[in-house]
Design a protein around this motif. Sequence first.
Motif, PDB file in Angstrom:
ATOM      1  N   GLY A 157       5.668   4.668  11.016  1.00 15.29           N
ATOM      2  CA  GLY A 157       5.710   4.052   9.690  1.00 15.29           C
ATOM      3  C   GLY A 157       5.511   2.556   9.626  1.00 15.29           C
ATOM      4  N   PRO A 158       6.164   1.765  10.479  1.00 15.55           N
ATOM      5  CA  PRO A 158       6.048   0.310  10.348  1.00 15.55           C
ATOM      6  C   PRO A 158       4.621  -0.231  10.432  1.00 15.55           C
ATOM      7  N   GLN A 159       3.765   0.419  11.166  1.00 17.28           N
ATOM      8  CA  GLN A 159       2.390  -0.093  11.259  1.00 17.28           C
ATOM      9  C   GLN A 159       1.618   0.060   9.944  1.00 17.28           C
ATOM     10  N   TYR A 160       2.175   0.862   9.018  1.00 18.53           N
ATOM     11  CA  TYR A 160       1.575   1.047   7.701  1.00 18.53           C
ATOM     12  C   TYR A 160       2.451   0.479   6.575  1.00 18.53           C
ATOM     13  N   GLY A 161       3.532  -0.200   6.936  1.00 21.69           N
ATOM     14  CA  GLY A 161       4.440  -0.744   5.927  1.00 21.69           C
ATOM     15  C   GLY A 161       5.261   0.330   5.240  1.00 21.69           C
ATOM     16  N   VAL A 162       5.575   1.411   5.966  1.00 23.73           N
ATOM     17  CA  VAL A 162       6.294   2.567   5.423  1.00 23.73           C
ATOM     18  C   VAL A 162       7.639   2.709   6.113  1.00 23.73           C
ATOM     19  N   ASP A 163       8.677   2.988   5.330  1.00 21.03           N
ATOM     20  CA  ASP A 163      10.019   3.212   5.874  1.00 21.03           C
ATOM     21  C   ASP A 163      10.547   4.550   5.369  1.00 21.03           C
ATOM     22  N   TYR A 164      10.575   5.550   6.246  1.00 15.65           N
ATOM     23  CA  TYR A 164      11.207   6.826   5.919  1.00 15.65           C
ATOM     24  C   TYR A 164      12.709   6.619   6.054  1.00 15.65           C
ATOM     25  N   ARG A 165      13.394   6.414   4.919  1.00 15.56           N
ATOM     26  CA  ARG A 165      14.782   5.953   4.900  1.00 15.56           C
ATOM     27  C   ARG A 165      15.802   7.015   5.265  1.00 15.56           C
ATOM     28  N   ARG A 166      15.678   8.205   4.680  1.00 16.22           N
ATOM     29  CA  ARG A 166      16.668   9.279   4.906  1.00 16.22           C
ATOM     30  C   ARG A 166      15.975  10.612   4.759  1.00 16.22           C
TER      31      ARG A 166
END
Length: 83
Positions: free
Chosen positions: A30-39
Amino acid sequence: MPLFMDVHHKVDGLTAEAVAGAHKRDLEVGPQYGVDYRRYWFDEGSGKVFCLVDAPDAETAVRVHQEAHGLLADELTPVQEGT
């Protein structure tokens, strides 16, 4: 950043360990695309999984799932957090 809830209606062979592993991969990719899978939430009996994700847009959230483990959501809905 927009917030989304995705729903996987039936993941065959779902176990707590499998969903934890998939979430771990989401966090790695996710971080390489600016994405945060939170829960995430899941029910082993039905194979249903819910993921809460911060992403620039829906397409990018889907891309991370695709690249991380290939399990694409059946639904992806923009949501807002409440109290």
